[in-house]
Design a protein around this motif. Structure first.
Motif, PDB file in Angstrom:
ATOM      1  N   HIS A 104     -11.774   7.341   0.403  1.00 58.45           N
ATOM      2  CA  HIS A 104     -11.771   8.271   1.536  1.00 58.45           C
ATOM      3  C   HIS A 104     -11.312   9.666   1.089  1.00 58.45           C
ATOM      4  O   HIS A 104     -11.937  10.684   1.423  1.00 58.45           O
ATOM      5  N   HIS A 128      -4.656  14.627   1.586  1.00 55.32           N
ATOM      6  CA  HIS A 128      -4.223  14.615   2.995  1.00 55.32           C
ATOM      7  C   HIS A 128      -3.759  13.257   3.512  1.00 55.32           C
ATOM      8  O   HIS A 128      -2.909  13.190   4.385  1.00 55.32           O
ATOM      9  N   ASP A 129      -4.292  12.153   2.969  1.00 57.47           N
ATOM     10  CA  ASP A 129      -3.906  10.825   3.471  1.00 57.47           C
ATOM     11  C   ASP A 129      -3.174   9.990   2.427  1.00 57.47           C
ATOM     12  O   ASP A 129      -3.173   8.760   2.510  1.00 57.47           O
ATOM     13  N   ASP A 219     -12.734  15.755   6.621  1.00 53.24           N
ATOM     14  CA  ASP A 219     -12.196  14.393   6.665  1.00 53.24           C
ATOM     15  C   ASP A 219     -13.380  13.448   6.908  1.00 53.24           C
ATOM     16  O   ASP A 219     -14.073  13.567   7.914  1.00 53.24           O
TER      17      ASP A 219
HETATM   18 FE   LIG Z   1      -8.452  11.345   6.395  1.00 57.02          FE
END
Ligand SMILES: [Fe+2]
Ligand SMILES: [Fe+2]
Length: 270
Positions: A104, A128-129, A219
């Protein structure tokens, strides 16, 4: 004197209640790699089990540790790849992050690069994650921003933190819609809490708003299993935008080193 193979050690008879609760999966019987041929118990962390039946078994697991052949998991869990002495961001990506969040992040960064965005945005997308990937999912924007703050530009950490709130709120002027995936995840009637709404409103007035907004735009909500992206495709971006500490992440004495160590040894009892 050589010892017989530890696989000959008969499995310890667990209380039926622990077996019924599925907690035998949290106990590593002595295998050939076992330390001193002892069983090692993983105590499920509070954030993983609060609100579930598994939180009721702390006492039973503590009682198991009273057996002479049983200890709690500390240090390297043989079920996980061993991390190098001075781990880099790449090592966490390859040896700790699960395949779905890893892909991802890589696919999001790839799209940001294909869209010709600034390296700060690509770097923010790549990170970001990471809290979901290796630490804890709730409040992941805040955890993620803290993890990387000592090593990236302030704007990158800010963008990661604020994507937590901004992702819930459309901005049609730049083509950002509420993610369809969130209707599956949270149901069509989900309303973000008031503090998240306030955070998003404040972020929208900030001079770095668009950096964080671009993280939400790039995203990738639908994971494409056919697009394989290599972390090393970004080694140039990482090299310029992530200050890798010489001592390794987790050992540089930074205010967040303990968070990286928690990902190195996620099963430590204490
Ligand atoms: Fe994400
Ligand atoms: Fe996120």
């Amino acid at each position: 004197m050589s010892q017989p193979p530890s696989t000959r050690v008969p499995p310890h008879e667990l209380p039926a209640s622990l077996r019924d609760a599925g907690l035998d999966h949290w106990i590593r019987e002595p295998l050939d790699d076992a330390v001193d041929r002892r069983r090692r118990i993983i105590m499920p962390p509070a954030v993983a089990v609060l609100g579930t039946p598994a939180s009721g078994y702390q006492g039973a697991l503590l009682a198991e540790a009273k057996h002479a052949d049983t200890v709690f998991m500390m240090g390297d869990n043989p079920a996980l790849p061993t991390m190098p002495e001075r781990p880099s961001l790449r090592d966490f990506y390859l040896l700790r992050f699960g395949p779905i969040p890893r892909m991802h992040l890589l696919q999001s960064a790839r799209v940001a690069r294909e869209n010709g965005l600034d390296e700060k945005v690509i770097m923010a997308c790549l990170l970001h994650d990471i809290a979901i990937a290796g630490l804890v999912p709730a409040n992941h924007g805040y955890w993620g921003a803290q993890l990387v703050a000592p090593y990236v530009d302030e704007e990158v950490a800010w963008a990661i933190e604020k994507h937590e709130a901004l992702r819930y709120f459309p901005d049609e002027s730049v083509g950002y819609r509420y993610p369809a995936a969130y209707i599956d995840y949270f149901g069509p009637d989900y309303e973000p809490p008031a503090y998240i709404r306030r955070e998003a409103e404040a972020a929208r007035r900030h001079r770095w708003y668009m950096t964080s907004r671009l993280v939400t735009i790039n995203d990738i909500y639908s994971f494409d299993p056919n697009v394989l992206v290599d972390f090393d495709d970004f080694s140039d971006v990482v090299g310029r935008n992530f200050r890798q500490p010489a001592e390794g992440l987790g050992f540089d004495g930074s205010p967040v080193a303990h968070m990286w160590r928690t990902m190195i040894w996620p099963n430590n009892f204490l």
